[in-house]
Write an enzyme that holds these catalytic residues in place. Structure first.
Site, PDB file in Angstrom:
ATOM      1  N   ASP A 196      36.136  32.933  36.210  1.00  0.00           N
ATOM      2  CA  ASP A 196      35.674  31.897  37.152  1.00  0.00           C
ATOM      3  C   ASP A 196      36.448  30.851  37.907  1.00  0.00           C
ATOM      4  O   ASP A 196      36.187  29.776  38.445  1.00  0.00           O
ATOM      5  CB  ASP A 196      34.680  30.903  36.396  1.00  0.00           C
ATOM      6  N   GLU A 197      37.718  30.919  38.067  1.00  0.00           N
ATOM      7  CA  GLU A 197      38.632  30.058  38.643  1.00  0.00           C
ATOM      8  C   GLU A 197      39.615  30.915  39.305  1.00  0.00           C
ATOM      9  O   GLU A 197      40.218  31.955  38.755  1.00  0.00           O
ATOM     10  CB  GLU A 197      39.101  29.126  37.800  1.00  0.00           C
TER      11      GLU A 197
END
Length: 360
Positions: free
Chosen positions: A111-112
């Site tokens: 997610d990043e």
């Protein structure tokens, strides 16, 4: 006549961080969960929160929190089991969007990621414009929101991405970098965990400005080899490049207990929770490895580590936990009690390694 050399272009880095990623995917796919406090994870006594929606965070529910604690804080909390295959599929779509803007992508987890957009290959004019277009495309393609930090190095870009969450953007120019860092609490600095933050507080270091006011010699006396990183961070300096093939050396989790644990039952239950939290991180990083390591700290702060390796990858949480439990049982009894347990996976394998059933 030798032509003058051009100074290197000012690096432009974007840190993109999905907002409450796992929980947001669940709320997207199940309309009945929207607007409700949601935790991804297990609700059983040994369960751990893998992710929490913003509605749950308002009650103090956080990732890696024991499920029983989360329920006490938020009695209406709705638990849903994790669906890592879905999260990975969404993550792949997001990374495909990144690839339209740069080849220099350093994923930190599902997610990043960091993006180096120093070269503006789409001609959008600024790194901020690139970040905004990426966020808009993520929303249109996945139905999810992302926050972004835009700056001249990785350290500040990551701090900035958290500044206006959720669904926000923060731009920190080189002129503002040092002042921005010095305005923040040091506990927000990447790499400053709870133990280091507590030590800093005892030394009167609560903010980046406090850290800026300490000499390098002072920091070396108290933080050893970590001092130079802290000294530079307080000045907004970070020369680390965005690394395309960044590989984690190990992934895991550890927990310090409020009261020392000594019975086999309590220690097994605690290790179940640690393994749950560790496996969430392992899945989020998309890693696999061959070595499981147990970390055990006694009441007198004596710390031991024990490891077990196999020829093949540890491919599921059951095998990971089983190896950890075997290592733990070999250390019993512990009449003085245990104050910390940790479990990590290392010997990380690359895509070129063949995945076979685990021998653990």
């Amino acid at each position: 006549m030798v032509p003058p050399t051009q100074p290197p272009a000012q690096r432009k880095v974007i840190h993109v961080d999905m907002d409450a990623f796992y929980a947001s995917v669940e709320q997207r796919d199940d309309p009945s969960l929207r607007g409700r406090p949601v935790a991804v994870g297990g609700s059983r006594a040994r369960g751990v929160v893998a992710a929490a929606s913003y509605e749950a965070r308002a009650f103090g529910v956080r990732s890696a929190m024991p499920s029983v604690t989360a329920i006490r804080r938020c009695p209406d909390l709705v638990f849903v089991p994790p669906r890592f295959d879905v999260y990975r599929e969404v993550s792949d779509r997001i990374r495909a969007i990144f690839a339209d803007y740069t080849d220099l992508i350093e994923p930190l987890s599902l997610d990043e990621a960091y993006l180096d957009v120093t070269e503006d290959i789409r001609g959008l004019g600024t790194a901020a414009a690139i970040a905004e277009e990426i966020r808009a495309r993520i929303k249109a393609d996945t139905g999810l929101t992302a926050s972004a930090g835009v700056s001249y190095n990785k350290f500040i870009a990551k701090l900035a991405s958290d500044q206006n969450k959720p669904d926000g953007i923060c731009i920190i120019t080189p002129k503002r970098g040092a002042a921005f860092v010095q305005s923040l609490p040091v506990k927000r600095f990447h790499g400053v965990g709870p133990v280091t933050a507590q030590k800093m507080e005892r030394l009167g270091i609560l903010t980046g400005a406090d850290l800026f006011g300490r000499s390098l010699a002072f920091l070396q006396a108290h933080f050893g080899s970590y001092a130079e990183y802290l000294y530079r961070a307080a000045r907004g300096i970070d020369d680390r490049p965005v690394r395309v093939n960044r590989a984690a050396k190990s992934v895991g989790a550890e927990r310090t207990f409020e009261t020392n644990l000594s019975t086999a039952e309590d220690l097994r239950a605690a290790l179940h929770r640690v393994a749950d939290a560790a496996w969430v991180r392992i899945e989020r990083h998309g890693t696999r490895g061959r070595t499981v390591t147990l970390k055990l700290r006694h009441a007198d702060f004596r710390t031991i580590t024990r490891a077990r390796s196999s020829q093949a990858a540890v491919t599921d949480k059951t095998a990971f936990l089983a190896a950890g439990l075997d290592l733990l049982m070999a250390q019993l009894p512990v009449p003085d009690g245990v104050r910390l347990l940790g479990l990590t996976l290392s010997g990380i394998m690359g895509d070129e390694d063949e995945v076979q059933p685990s021998l653990l």
